[in-house]
Design a protein around this motif. Structure first.
Motif, PDB file in Angstrom:
ATOM      1  N   PHE A  38     -11.714  -9.459 -30.188  1.00 26.67           N
ATOM      2  CA  PHE A  38     -11.499  -9.752 -31.247  1.00 26.67           C
ATOM      3  C   PHE A  38     -10.943 -10.904 -32.360  1.00 26.67           C
ATOM      4  O   PHE A  38     -11.465 -11.480 -33.244  1.00 26.67           O
ATOM      5  N   LEU A  65      -9.641  -3.964 -38.733  1.00 25.09           N
ATOM      6  CA  LEU A  65      -9.641  -4.592 -37.389  1.00 25.09           C
ATOM      7  C   LEU A  65      -8.680  -4.257 -36.438  1.00 25.09           C
ATOM      8  O   LEU A  65      -8.550  -4.602 -35.336  1.00 25.09           O
ATOM      9  N   HIS A 107     -19.428  -9.129 -41.751  1.00 26.37           N
ATOM     10  CA  HIS A 107     -18.677  -7.358 -41.362  1.00 26.37           C
ATOM     11  C   HIS A 107     -19.094  -6.686 -42.151  1.00 26.37           C
ATOM     12  O   HIS A 107     -18.847  -5.124 -41.619  1.00 26.37           O
ATOM     13  N   ILE A 141     -15.091 -11.482 -33.138  1.00 24.79           N
ATOM     14  CA  ILE A 141     -14.364 -11.457 -34.287  1.00 24.79           C
ATOM     15  C   ILE A 141     -14.161 -11.889 -35.827  1.00 24.79           C
ATOM     16  O   ILE A 141     -15.054 -12.078 -36.950  1.00 24.79           O
ATOM     17  N   SER A 142     -13.676 -11.904 -35.646  1.00 22.94           N
ATOM     18  CA  SER A 142     -12.321 -12.348 -36.943  1.00 22.94           C
ATOM     19  C   SER A 142     -12.531 -14.091 -36.974  1.00 22.94           C
ATOM     20  O   SER A 142     -12.377 -14.304 -37.891  1.00 22.94           O
ATOM     21  N   VAL A 198      -6.077 -10.610 -34.762  1.00 23.14           N
ATOM     22  CA  VAL A 198      -7.207 -10.372 -36.443  1.00 23.14           C
ATOM     23  C   VAL A 198      -6.897 -11.979 -37.312  1.00 23.14           C
ATOM     24  O   VAL A 198      -7.953 -11.877 -37.357  1.00 23.14           O
ATOM     25  N   CYS A 240      -7.327  -3.168 -33.033  1.00 20.57           N
ATOM     26  CA  CYS A 240      -7.241  -4.169 -32.493  1.00 20.57           C
ATOM     27  C   CYS A 240      -5.441  -3.195 -31.597  1.00 20.57           C
ATOM     28  O   CYS A 240      -5.245  -3.496 -30.026  1.00 20.57           O
ATOM     29  N   TYR A 268     -10.587  -5.666 -42.948  1.00 19.81           N
ATOM     30  CA  TYR A 268      -9.042  -6.352 -41.685  1.00 19.81           C
ATOM     31  C   TYR A 268      -8.318  -5.881 -41.304  1.00 19.81           C
ATOM     32  O   TYR A 268      -7.956  -5.506 -40.236  1.00 19.81           O
TER      33      TYR A 268
END
Length: 482
Positions: A245, A192, A256, A248-249, A218, A196, A189
Protein backbone atom coordinates in the motif's frame (compact mmCIF):
# COMPACT_ATOMS: atom_id res chain seq x y z
CA UNK A 1 -6.86 40.33 -4.21
CA UNK A 2 -10.14 39.40 -2.53
CA UNK A 3 -9.11 39.51 1.14
CA UNK A 4 -12.70 39.48 2.41
CA UNK A 5 -13.55 36.37 0.38
CA UNK A 6 -10.36 34.69 1.58
CA UNK A 7 -11.22 35.32 5.24
CA UNK A 8 -14.77 34.11 4.66
CA UNK A 9 -13.54 30.83 3.16
CA UNK A 10 -10.90 30.36 5.88
CA UNK A 11 -13.52 30.89 8.58
CA UNK A 12 -15.81 28.34 6.94
CA UNK A 13 -13.02 25.82 6.60
CA UNK A 14 -11.99 26.21 10.26
CA UNK A 15 -15.59 25.50 11.26
CA UNK A 16 -15.66 22.47 8.93
CA UNK A 17 -12.30 21.41 10.34
CA UNK A 18 -13.76 21.46 13.86
CA UNK A 19 -16.04 18.60 12.76
CA UNK A 20 -12.97 16.41 12.27
CA UNK A 21 -12.68 16.34 16.07
CA UNK A 22 -15.89 14.31 16.35
CA UNK A 23 -14.25 10.93 15.50
CA UNK A 24 -11.54 11.27 18.21
CA UNK A 25 -14.26 12.39 20.65
CA UNK A 26 -16.11 9.15 19.91
CA UNK A 27 -12.90 7.14 20.32
CA UNK A 28 -12.30 8.79 23.68
CA UNK A 29 -15.85 7.90 24.76
CA UNK A 30 -15.45 4.29 23.64
CA UNK A 31 -12.14 3.74 25.44
CA UNK A 32 -12.74 6.14 28.38
CA UNK A 33 -9.12 7.22 28.01
CA UNK A 34 -9.32 10.52 29.91
CA UNK A 35 -8.78 12.80 26.91
CA UNK A 36 -12.45 13.58 26.26
CA UNK A 37 -12.41 17.00 27.91
CA UNK A 38 -9.45 18.16 25.82
CA UNK A 39 -11.19 17.22 22.57
CA UNK A 40 -14.51 18.77 23.62
CA UNK A 41 -12.82 22.06 24.51
CA UNK A 42 -10.83 21.92 21.26
CA UNK A 43 -14.04 21.38 19.28
CA UNK A 44 -15.63 24.48 20.84
CA UNK A 45 -12.48 26.59 20.36
CA UNK A 46 -12.17 25.63 16.69
CA UNK A 47 -15.86 26.12 15.97
CA UNK A 48 -16.02 29.51 17.70
CA UNK A 49 -12.67 30.57 16.23
CA UNK A 50 -13.87 29.79 12.73
CA UNK A 51 -17.14 31.64 13.33
CA UNK A 52 -15.24 34.72 14.55
CA UNK A 53 -13.18 34.76 11.34
CA UNK A 54 -16.19 34.05 9.09
CA UNK A 55 -18.91 36.26 10.56
CA UNK A 56 -17.58 39.75 9.58
CA UNK A 57 -17.11 38.60 5.96
CA UNK A 58 -20.11 36.26 5.60
CA UNK A 59 -21.81 38.36 2.89
CA UNK A 60 -18.80 38.74 0.59
CA UNK A 61 -18.81 36.75 -2.67
CA UNK A 62 -16.37 36.50 -5.56
CA UNK A 63 -14.20 34.22 -7.66
CA UNK A 64 -10.68 33.46 -6.53
CA UNK A 65 -7.86 34.61 -8.79
CA UNK A 66 -4.47 32.94 -9.14
CA UNK A 67 -2.82 35.02 -6.41
CA UNK A 68 -5.82 34.40 -4.13
CA UNK A 69 -5.35 30.68 -4.70
CA UNK A 70 -1.72 30.76 -3.56
CA UNK A 71 -2.51 32.83 -0.47
CA UNK A 72 -5.50 30.77 0.61
CA UNK A 73 -3.61 27.51 0.05
CA UNK A 74 -0.78 28.60 2.35
CA UNK A 75 -3.21 29.99 4.91
CA UNK A 76 -5.23 26.78 4.91
CA UNK A 77 -2.23 24.61 5.75
CA UNK A 78 -0.73 26.98 8.31
CA UNK A 79 -4.03 27.96 9.98
CA UNK A 80 -5.34 24.40 10.10
CA UNK A 81 -1.98 23.29 11.47
CA UNK A 82 -2.44 25.88 14.22
CA UNK A 83 -6.02 24.85 15.04
CA UNK A 84 -5.07 21.19 14.76
CA UNK A 85 -2.61 21.70 17.63
CA UNK A 86 -5.35 22.71 20.10
CA UNK A 87 -6.09 19.15 21.37
CA UNK A 88 -2.37 18.57 21.94
CA UNK A 89 -2.13 21.83 23.91
CA UNK A 90 -5.14 21.00 26.08
CA UNK A 91 -4.44 17.35 26.86
CA UNK A 92 -2.48 16.39 29.97
CA UNK A 93 -1.34 13.05 28.57
CA UNK A 94 0.96 13.81 26.89
CA UNK A 95 1.74 17.20 28.42
CA UNK A 96 3.14 19.30 25.58
CA UNK A 97 4.31 22.86 25.12
CA UNK A 98 2.72 25.00 22.42
CA UNK A 99 5.78 24.55 20.19
CA UNK A 100 5.68 20.77 20.53
CA UNK A 101 1.91 20.72 19.95
CA UNK A 102 2.24 22.79 16.78
CA UNK A 103 5.12 20.63 15.56
CA UNK A 104 3.08 17.45 16.02
CA UNK A 105 0.02 18.96 14.31
CA UNK A 106 1.90 20.36 11.32
CA UNK A 107 3.84 17.10 10.99
CA UNK A 108 0.58 15.16 10.90
CA UNK A 109 -1.28 17.39 8.45
CA UNK A 110 1.67 17.59 6.07
CA UNK A 111 2.04 13.78 6.37
CA UNK A 112 5.65 14.23 7.44
CA UNK A 113 5.51 11.81 10.35
CA UNK A 114 8.25 13.48 12.42
CA UNK A 115 7.19 13.25 16.06
CA UNK A 116 8.19 14.76 19.39
CA UNK A 117 6.26 12.11 21.33
CA UNK A 118 7.83 9.32 23.38
CA UNK A 119 6.23 6.32 25.12
CA UNK A 120 3.61 6.24 22.38
CA UNK A 121 2.27 2.82 23.45
CA UNK A 122 0.94 4.29 26.71
CA UNK A 123 -0.82 7.34 25.22
CA UNK A 124 -4.64 7.64 25.23
CA UNK A 125 -6.29 5.89 22.27
CA UNK A 126 -8.01 9.09 21.14
CA UNK A 127 -4.66 10.90 20.89
CA UNK A 128 -3.19 8.02 18.90
CA UNK A 129 -6.22 8.01 16.61
CA UNK A 130 -6.18 11.80 16.20
CA UNK A 131 -2.54 11.91 15.06
CA UNK A 132 -3.14 9.43 12.28
CA UNK A 133 -6.56 10.82 11.45
CA UNK A 134 -4.85 14.18 10.77
CA UNK A 135 -2.39 12.42 8.50
CA UNK A 136 -5.22 10.83 6.55
CA UNK A 137 -6.94 14.20 6.12
CA UNK A 138 -3.71 15.76 4.94
CA UNK A 139 -2.81 12.88 2.63
CA UNK A 140 -4.78 13.99 -0.40
CA UNK A 141 -4.83 17.56 0.81
CA UNK A 142 -7.50 19.43 2.67
CA UNK A 143 -7.43 21.91 -0.19
CA UNK A 144 -8.48 19.24 -2.69
CA UNK A 145 -11.30 18.31 -0.34
CA UNK A 146 -12.27 21.98 -0.21
CA UNK A 147 -12.29 22.09 -4.01
CA UNK A 148 -14.96 19.39 -4.01
CA UNK A 149 -17.25 21.54 -1.87
CA UNK A 150 -16.22 24.96 -3.21
CA UNK A 151 -19.42 25.34 -5.28
CA UNK A 152 -21.37 25.26 -2.01
CA UNK A 153 -19.10 27.96 -0.60
CA UNK A 154 -19.67 30.21 -3.59
CA UNK A 155 -16.10 30.42 -4.87
CA UNK A 156 -14.18 28.80 -7.71
CA UNK A 157 -11.66 26.10 -6.95
CA UNK A 158 -9.37 25.73 -9.98
CA UNK A 159 -6.81 28.19 -8.60
CA UNK A 160 -6.62 26.21 -5.37
CA UNK A 161 -6.18 22.95 -7.26
CA UNK A 162 -3.29 24.33 -9.30
CA UNK A 163 -1.64 25.78 -6.20
CA UNK A 164 -1.83 22.57 -4.17
CA UNK A 165 -1.50 19.75 -6.72
CA UNK A 166 2.03 18.28 -6.66
CA UNK A 167 4.13 17.75 -9.76
CA UNK A 168 5.52 19.84 -12.62
CA UNK A 169 2.43 19.67 -14.84
CA UNK A 170 -0.55 21.09 -12.94
CA UNK A 171 -3.07 21.79 -15.69
CA UNK A 172 -4.00 18.20 -16.55
CA UNK A 173 -7.31 17.03 -15.11
CA UNK A 174 -8.78 13.56 -14.93
CA UNK A 175 -12.33 14.78 -15.49
CA UNK A 176 -13.67 17.93 -17.18
CA UNK A 177 -14.75 19.53 -13.90
CA UNK A 178 -12.39 20.13 -11.00
CA UNK A 179 -14.97 19.12 -8.38
CA UNK A 180 -15.47 15.80 -10.17
CA UNK A 181 -11.69 15.30 -10.19
CA UNK A 182 -11.44 15.91 -6.46
CA UNK A 183 -14.34 13.57 -5.72
CA UNK A 184 -12.91 10.85 -7.96
CA UNK A 185 -9.55 11.05 -6.18
CA UNK A 186 -11.22 10.90 -2.78
CA UNK A 187 -13.28 7.84 -3.76
CA UNK A 188 -10.07 6.07 -4.74
CA UNK A 189 -8.32 7.28 -1.58
CA UNK A 190 -11.14 6.11 0.70
CA UNK A 191 -11.36 2.73 -1.06
CA UNK A 192 -7.62 2.13 -0.65
CA UNK A 193 -7.91 3.02 3.03
CA UNK A 194 -10.79 0.58 3.58
CA UNK A 195 -9.01 -2.27 1.79
CA UNK A 196 -5.78 -1.55 3.68
CA UNK A 197 -7.67 -1.62 6.99
CA UNK A 198 -9.20 -5.00 6.19
CA UNK A 199 -5.82 -6.33 5.12
CA UNK A 200 -4.12 -5.29 8.36
CA UNK A 201 -7.02 -6.63 10.42
CA UNK A 202 -6.96 -9.99 8.66
CA UNK A 203 -3.17 -10.16 9.12
CA UNK A 204 -3.46 -9.98 12.90
CA UNK A 205 -3.70 -6.34 13.95
CA UNK A 206 -6.52 -5.25 16.25
CA UNK A 207 -9.18 -3.28 14.41
CA UNK A 208 -8.03 -0.08 16.14
CA UNK A 209 -4.41 -0.59 15.06
CA UNK A 210 -5.51 -1.63 11.57
CA UNK A 211 -7.63 1.49 11.09
CA UNK A 212 -4.99 3.86 12.45
CA UNK A 213 -2.17 2.32 10.42
CA UNK A 214 -4.25 2.32 7.25
CA UNK A 215 -4.70 6.09 7.70
CA UNK A 216 -0.95 6.68 7.89
CA UNK A 217 -0.07 4.08 5.23
CA UNK A 218 -2.31 5.36 2.44
CA UNK A 219 -1.44 8.96 3.40
CA UNK A 220 2.26 7.96 3.42
CA UNK A 221 2.50 9.64 6.80
CA UNK A 222 4.31 7.09 8.96
CA UNK A 223 2.75 7.71 12.38
CA UNK A 224 2.16 4.56 14.39
CA UNK A 225 0.35 3.60 17.58
CA UNK A 226 3.55 1.98 18.87
CA UNK A 227 7.08 3.22 19.57
CA UNK A 228 8.48 0.34 17.51
CA UNK A 229 6.28 1.30 14.53
CA UNK A 230 5.48 -1.62 12.19
CA UNK A 231 8.32 -3.55 13.83
CA UNK A 232 6.10 -3.92 16.91
CA UNK A 233 4.04 -6.59 15.13
CA UNK A 234 7.07 -8.60 13.90
CA UNK A 235 4.97 -10.00 11.06
CA UNK A 236 6.18 -10.59 7.52
CA UNK A 237 2.57 -10.53 6.29
CA UNK A 238 1.83 -7.13 7.87
CA UNK A 239 5.09 -5.77 6.44
CA UNK A 240 4.12 -7.08 2.99
CA UNK A 241 0.69 -5.42 3.19
CA UNK A 242 2.25 -2.16 4.35
CA UNK A 243 4.84 -2.30 1.55
CA UNK A 244 2.16 -2.92 -1.08
CA UNK A 245 0.00 0.00 0.00
CA UNK A 246 2.98 2.35 0.36
CA UNK A 247 3.87 1.54 -3.25
CA UNK A 248 0.28 2.02 -4.45
CA UNK A 249 -0.05 5.33 -2.61
CA UNK A 250 3.30 6.59 -3.94
CA UNK A 251 2.16 6.12 -7.55
CA UNK A 252 0.34 8.84 -9.48
CA UNK A 253 -3.32 8.70 -8.48
CA UNK A 254 -4.15 9.49 -12.10
CA UNK A 255 -2.97 5.97 -12.91
CA UNK A 256 -5.34 4.57 -10.30
CA UNK A 257 -8.18 6.61 -11.77
CA UNK A 258 -7.40 5.25 -15.24
CA UNK A 259 -7.31 1.69 -13.88
CA UNK A 260 -10.68 2.18 -12.21
CA UNK A 261 -12.26 3.83 -15.24
CA UNK A 262 -10.90 1.44 -17.90
CA UNK A 263 -10.54 -1.74 -15.79
CA UNK A 264 -6.93 -2.16 -16.90
CA UNK A 265 -3.51 -2.27 -15.20
CA UNK A 266 -1.19 -2.35 -18.21
CA UNK A 267 -0.73 1.42 -18.17
CA UNK A 268 1.17 1.10 -14.86
CA UNK A 269 3.93 -0.77 -16.69
CA UNK A 270 4.00 1.72 -19.58
CA UNK A 271 4.21 4.90 -17.50
CA UNK A 272 7.75 6.35 -17.63
CA UNK A 273 7.61 7.85 -14.15
CA UNK A 274 6.40 4.56 -12.63
CA UNK A 275 9.12 2.64 -14.46
CA UNK A 276 11.83 4.98 -13.15
CA UNK A 277 10.30 4.86 -9.65
CA UNK A 278 10.52 1.07 -9.53
CA UNK A 279 14.03 1.15 -11.00
CA UNK A 280 15.18 3.42 -8.15
CA UNK A 281 13.54 1.15 -5.58
CA UNK A 282 15.01 -2.02 -7.09
CA UNK A 283 18.50 -0.50 -7.13
CA UNK A 284 18.24 0.66 -3.52
CA UNK A 285 16.85 -2.66 -2.28
CA UNK A 286 19.59 -4.60 -4.10
CA UNK A 287 22.41 -2.51 -2.64
CA UNK A 288 20.94 -2.54 0.86
CA UNK A 289 20.41 -6.32 0.82
CA UNK A 290 23.96 -7.04 -0.33
CA UNK A 291 25.62 -4.67 2.17
CA UNK A 292 23.54 -5.94 5.11
CA UNK A 293 24.32 -9.54 4.23
CA UNK A 294 28.05 -9.29 3.49
CA UNK A 295 28.66 -7.23 6.65
CA UNK A 296 26.84 -9.95 8.67
CA UNK A 297 24.41 -7.38 10.02
CA UNK A 298 21.64 -9.95 9.37
CA UNK A 299 21.42 -13.26 7.55
CA UNK A 300 20.46 -13.16 3.87
CA UNK A 301 16.73 -13.72 4.39
CA UNK A 302 16.48 -11.06 7.10
CA UNK A 303 18.66 -8.68 5.09
CA UNK A 304 16.31 -8.89 2.10
CA UNK A 305 13.24 -8.56 4.34
CA UNK A 306 14.48 -5.42 6.10
CA UNK A 307 16.03 -3.95 2.94
CA UNK A 308 12.73 -4.20 1.05
CA UNK A 309 10.63 -2.65 3.80
CA UNK A 310 12.99 0.14 4.84
CA UNK A 311 13.91 1.06 1.25
CA UNK A 312 10.25 1.35 0.23
CA UNK A 313 9.32 3.13 3.45
CA UNK A 314 12.05 5.77 3.20
CA UNK A 315 11.96 6.17 -0.59
CA UNK A 316 8.20 6.74 -0.59
CA UNK A 317 8.67 9.11 2.41
CA UNK A 318 6.34 7.05 4.61
CA UNK A 319 8.88 6.67 7.41
CA UNK A 320 7.61 3.44 8.97
CA UNK A 321 10.24 1.28 10.61
CA UNK A 322 10.95 -2.39 11.27
CA UNK A 323 14.65 -1.88 11.92
CA UNK A 324 16.76 1.12 12.98
CA UNK A 325 18.27 1.98 9.61
CA UNK A 326 20.26 4.84 11.19
CA UNK A 327 22.75 2.29 12.61
CA UNK A 328 23.09 0.26 9.42
CA UNK A 329 26.68 -0.09 8.17
CA UNK A 330 28.66 2.03 5.72
CA UNK A 331 26.72 4.32 3.38
CA UNK A 332 23.24 2.79 3.81
CA UNK A 333 21.74 5.42 6.18
CA UNK A 334 22.92 8.19 3.84
CA UNK A 335 21.66 6.30 0.76
CA UNK A 336 18.18 5.81 2.18
CA UNK A 337 17.83 9.47 3.20
CA UNK A 338 18.94 10.50 -0.30
CA UNK A 339 16.23 8.35 -1.91
CA UNK A 340 13.62 10.42 -0.05
CA UNK A 341 14.61 13.45 -2.13
CA UNK A 342 13.02 11.75 -5.14
CA UNK A 343 10.06 10.66 -3.02
CA UNK A 344 6.81 9.55 -4.62
CA UNK A 345 5.39 10.15 -8.06
CA UNK A 346 3.59 13.34 -9.03
CA UNK A 347 -0.03 13.52 -7.83
CA UNK A 348 0.60 10.93 -5.14
CA UNK A 349 0.51 11.24 -1.36
CA UNK A 350 4.31 10.91 -1.22
CA UNK A 351 6.72 13.73 -0.47
CA UNK A 352 10.11 14.70 -1.88
CA UNK A 353 10.79 16.47 -5.14
CA UNK A 354 8.76 13.85 -7.06
CA UNK A 355 10.18 11.16 -9.30
CA UNK A 356 9.12 12.85 -12.54
CA UNK A 357 11.27 15.89 -11.72
CA UNK A 358 14.33 13.73 -11.06
CA UNK A 359 13.71 11.91 -14.35
CA UNK A 360 13.43 15.20 -16.25
CA UNK A 361 16.62 16.53 -14.62
CA UNK A 362 18.54 13.42 -15.65
CA UNK A 363 17.20 13.59 -19.21
CA UNK A 364 18.05 17.26 -19.43
CA UNK A 365 21.58 16.55 -18.15
CA UNK A 366 22.03 13.82 -20.75
CA UNK A 367 20.77 16.21 -23.44
CA UNK A 368 23.43 18.75 -22.47
CA UNK A 369 26.10 16.07 -22.90
CA UNK A 370 24.70 15.28 -26.36
CA UNK A 371 24.80 18.98 -27.24
CA UNK A 372 28.52 19.05 -26.54
CA UNK A 373 28.96 16.55 -29.37
CA UNK A 374 26.22 18.01 -31.63
CA UNK A 375 25.98 21.73 -30.70
CA UNK A 376 23.53 22.57 -33.52
CA UNK A 377 21.19 19.65 -33.06
CA UNK A 378 17.62 20.12 -31.85
CA UNK A 379 17.23 17.48 -29.13
CA UNK A 380 13.93 17.53 -27.27
CA UNK A 381 13.53 16.09 -23.78
CA UNK A 382 11.05 13.23 -24.05
CA UNK A 383 9.08 11.30 -21.45
CA UNK A 384 6.96 8.40 -22.58
CA UNK A 385 7.76 9.18 -26.21
CA UNK A 386 6.37 12.71 -25.94
CA UNK A 387 8.44 15.88 -26.07
CA UNK A 388 8.28 18.01 -22.93
CA UNK A 389 7.82 21.75 -23.35
CA UNK A 390 10.92 23.81 -22.64
CA UNK A 391 9.01 25.91 -20.09
CA UNK A 392 8.34 22.76 -18.08
CA UNK A 393 12.01 21.71 -18.22
CA UNK A 394 13.06 25.21 -17.14
CA UNK A 395 10.50 25.18 -14.33
CA UNK A 396 11.86 21.85 -13.08
CA UNK A 397 15.40 23.22 -12.97
CA UNK A 398 14.12 26.32 -11.19
CA UNK A 399 12.33 24.15 -8.64
CA UNK A 400 15.42 22.00 -8.14
CA UNK A 401 17.59 25.08 -7.55
CA UNK A 402 15.11 26.59 -5.10
CA UNK A 403 14.73 23.27 -3.28
CA UNK A 404 18.46 22.88 -2.74
CA UNK A 405 18.90 26.54 -1.76
CA UNK A 406 16.13 26.30 0.84
CA UNK A 407 17.62 23.03 2.08
CA UNK A 408 21.07 24.55 2.58
CA UNK A 409 19.72 27.66 4.30
CA UNK A 410 17.59 25.62 6.70
CA UNK A 411 20.48 23.31 7.50
CA UNK A 412 22.73 26.28 8.28
CA UNK A 413 19.93 27.72 10.44
CA UNK A 414 19.69 24.51 12.46
CA UNK A 415 23.45 24.29 12.89
CA UNK A 416 23.45 27.91 14.12
CA UNK A 417 21.25 26.80 17.03
CA UNK A 418 23.90 24.29 18.12
CA UNK A 419 22.71 21.13 16.37
CA UNK A 420 25.43 18.87 14.97
CA UNK A 421 25.90 18.53 11.22
CA UNK A 422 24.54 14.99 10.79
CA UNK A 423 21.40 15.75 12.80
CA UNK A 424 20.85 19.07 11.00
CA UNK A 425 21.37 17.52 7.55
CA UNK A 426 18.99 14.66 8.15
CA UNK A 427 16.40 16.71 10.10
CA UNK A 428 15.96 19.13 7.20
CA UNK A 429 15.80 16.23 4.74
CA UNK A 430 13.24 14.45 6.93
CA UNK A 431 10.96 17.50 7.13
CA UNK A 432 11.46 19.14 3.73
CA UNK A 433 10.90 15.76 2.04
CA UNK A 434 7.96 15.04 4.41
CA UNK A 435 9.77 11.85 5.41
CA UNK A 436 9.76 11.76 9.23
CA UNK A 437 12.76 9.88 10.69
CA UNK A 438 16.30 11.18 10.39
CA UNK A 439 19.76 10.41 11.71
CA UNK A 440 21.68 11.42 14.83
CA UNK A 441 19.50 13.04 17.50
CA UNK A 442 16.36 12.74 15.35
CA UNK A 443 16.67 9.06 14.47
CA UNK A 444 13.90 8.08 16.91
CA UNK A 445 12.07 11.38 17.46
CA UNK A 446 12.52 15.15 17.50
CA UNK A 447 11.88 15.64 21.23
CA UNK A 448 15.46 16.57 22.14
CA UNK A 449 16.06 19.40 19.68
CA UNK A 450 15.57 23.05 20.67
CA UNK A 451 12.44 25.13 20.04
CA UNK A 452 13.92 27.51 17.40
CA UNK A 453 14.90 24.45 15.35
CA UNK A 454 11.39 23.01 15.69
CA UNK A 455 9.91 26.23 14.31
CA UNK A 456 12.29 26.15 11.36
CA UNK A 457 11.40 22.51 10.73
CA UNK A 458 7.68 23.34 10.84
CA UNK A 459 8.40 25.85 8.07
CA UNK A 460 10.32 23.14 6.20
CA UNK A 461 7.34 20.76 6.45
CA UNK A 462 5.02 23.38 4.95
CA UNK A 463 7.57 24.14 2.22
CA UNK A 464 7.78 20.45 1.34
CA UNK A 465 4.03 19.87 1.38
CA UNK A 466 3.37 22.93 -0.79
CA UNK A 467 6.38 22.19 -3.02
CA UNK A 468 8.40 25.29 -2.14
CA UNK A 469 7.20 27.82 -4.73
CA UNK A 470 3.61 27.98 -3.49
CA UNK A 471 4.90 29.25 -0.16
CA UNK A 472 7.96 31.20 -1.30
CA UNK A 473 5.95 33.27 -3.79
CA UNK A 474 4.26 34.99 -0.85
CA UNK A 475 7.63 36.47 0.16
CA UNK A 476 8.16 38.25 -3.17
CA UNK A 477 7.24 41.96 -3.54
CA UNK A 478 5.68 41.25 -6.95
CA UNK A 479 3.02 39.05 -5.35
CA UNK A 480 1.65 41.91 -3.28
CA UNK A 481 1.72 44.54 -6.02
CA UNK A 482 -1.67 45.60 -7.36
Amino acid sequence: MHIQVIFRVIGLMIMVFSLTLIPPILVSLIYSDGALQAFLYAFVINLVGGAVVWFPFRNFRGDLKIRDGFLITVLFWSVLGLFGSVPFVLTTDPELTFTDSLFESVSALTTTGATILTHIDSLPESILFYRQWLQWLGGMGIIVLAVAIMPMLGVGGMQLYRAETPGPVKDSKLTPRIAETAKALWYIYATLTAVCTLGYWAAGMTFFDALCHSFSTVAIGGFSTHDASIGYFDSVLIEAICTLFMLISALNFGLHFYAWRHKSVWHYFKDSEAQFFFFLLFSTITMASIVLAITSTYDWATSIRYAIFESVSIATTAGFGTSDFSVWPHFLPFLLIVTSFAGGCASSTGGGMKVIRILLILKQGFREIQRLVHPNAVIPVKVGGKAIEERVVSAVWGFFSAYLLVYVMLMIGLMATGIDQVTAWSAVAATLNNLGPGLGEVAANFASINDPSKWMLCFAMLLGRLEVFTLLVLFTPMFWQR
